[in-house]
Write a protein that holds these residues in place. Structure first.
Motif, PDB file in Angstrom:
ATOM      1  N   LEU A  13      78.989  38.115  48.381  1.00  0.00           N
ATOM      2  CA  LEU A  13      80.313  37.723  48.859  1.00  0.00           C
ATOM      3  C   LEU A  13      80.299  36.266  49.322  1.00  0.00           C
ATOM      4  O   LEU A  13      81.185  35.483  48.975  1.00  0.00           O
ATOM      5  N   ALA A  14      79.283  35.891  50.087  1.00  0.00           N
ATOM      6  CA  ALA A  14      79.158  34.495  50.529  1.00  0.00           C
ATOM      7  C   ALA A  14      79.012  33.554  49.335  1.00  0.00           C
ATOM      8  O   ALA A  14      79.604  32.470  49.313  1.00  0.00           O
ATOM      9  N   GLY A  15      78.244  33.978  48.333  1.00  0.00           N
ATOM     10  CA  GLY A  15      78.075  33.156  47.130  1.00  0.00           C
ATOM     11  C   GLY A  15      79.372  32.993  46.365  1.00  0.00           C
ATOM     12  O   GLY A  15      79.676  31.902  45.858  1.00  0.00           O
ATOM     13  N   ALA A  16      80.155  34.069  46.274  1.00  0.00           N
ATOM     14  CA  ALA A  16      81.445  33.995  45.585  1.00  0.00           C
ATOM     15  C   ALA A  16      82.402  33.054  46.321  1.00  0.00           C
ATOM     16  O   ALA A  16      83.103  32.253  45.695  1.00  0.00           O
ATOM     17  N   ILE A  17      82.401  33.142  47.654  1.00  0.00           N
ATOM     18  CA  ILE A  17      83.260  32.246  48.445  1.00  0.00           C
ATOM     19  C   ILE A  17      82.803  30.798  48.266  1.00  0.00           C
ATOM     20  O   ILE A  17      83.627  29.892  48.074  1.00  0.00           O
ATOM     21  N   ALA A  18      81.487  30.571  48.323  1.00  0.00           N
ATOM     22  CA  ALA A  18      80.966  29.208  48.120  1.00  0.00           C
ATOM     23  C   ALA A  18      81.319  28.711  46.720  1.00  0.00           C
ATOM     24  O   ALA A  18      81.726  27.554  46.557  1.00  0.00           O
ATOM     25  N   GLY A  19      81.166  29.572  45.714  1.00  0.00           N
ATOM     26  CA  GLY A  19      81.523  29.185  44.344  1.00  0.00           C
ATOM     27  C   GLY A  19      83.001  28.881  44.201  1.00  0.00           C
ATOM     28  O   GLY A  19      83.393  27.966  43.465  1.00  0.00           O
TER      29      GLY A  19
END
Length: 192
Positions: free
Chosen positions: A62-68
């Motif tokens: 989830l954090a990676g998707a938000i960062a992306g």
């Protein structure tokens, strides 16, 4: 697709090689969350350890998707002014800036030690702690895994920056899944 495979391989390898940091930071938490050191059945320990890591994977992705997503917005804004792959350039600049700041702080810490005030997230985690303590071991493990992403960790933040540099939510989530994958063996070995 080939560049994604190379990126995932590099991230997983770097995470694996740096996983002793994860053992030092989250090892005691992983042991407690999974019921290690308590009188639990082996099956409970195994399932709780798995649930702890599934919780971590969930919030890391989830954090990676938000960062992306943030990276994609930066890329979009950059393309409007004629700058290609703006997210990667911004992330590279941020990494350099963080390095310079940390080097400066290192010199200041030697001159005068200081105590950091708890962050807003830290205050939330302190309030959630009694609730997590009351959960049965498997639920405690999963909840702790979910909350682990909120702990301050420069190693995690580095990979979140890399996720932002991908410029897409999907690739950002994949980067964080690769980061998670590299950290799992050391943490599982510690609990098991």
């Amino acid at each position: 697709m080939e560049t994604v495979i190379v990126l995932v391989s590099a991230v997983a390898t770097a995470s694996l090689l740096g996983s002793m940091h994860c053992v030092g930071m989250c090892g005691p938490l992983a042991i407690w969350a999974s019921g290690g050191g308590e009188r639990t059945r082996r099956t409970t320990l195994i399932s709780s350890t798995a649930l702890y890591h599934v919780g971590r994977l969930t919030t890391y992705m989830l954090a990676g998707a938000i960062a992306g997503l943030i990276g994609s917005l930066i890329d979009h804004g950059g393309s409007l002014v004629g700058i290609q792959v703006a997210a990667a350039r911004v992330v590279g600049g941020v990494m350099i800036l963080i390095g310079v700041i940390k080097l400066g702080q290192l010199g200041l810490r030697r001159a005068s030690p200081r105590t950091a005030a708890p962050s807003a997230i830290g205050k939330v985690l302190v309030k959630l702690r009694p609730m997590v303590f009351q959960l049965p071991i498997p639920a405690r493990a999963f909840a702790t895994g979910l909350l682990t992403t909120l702990l301050p960790c420069g190693w995690l933040y580095l990979f979140a920056l890399i996720a932002a540099g991908t410029g897409t939510p999907f690739r950002g989530a994949i980067v964080m899944a690769a980061f998670w994958l590299g950290s799992v063996p050391a943490l599982v070995a510690l609990v098991g």
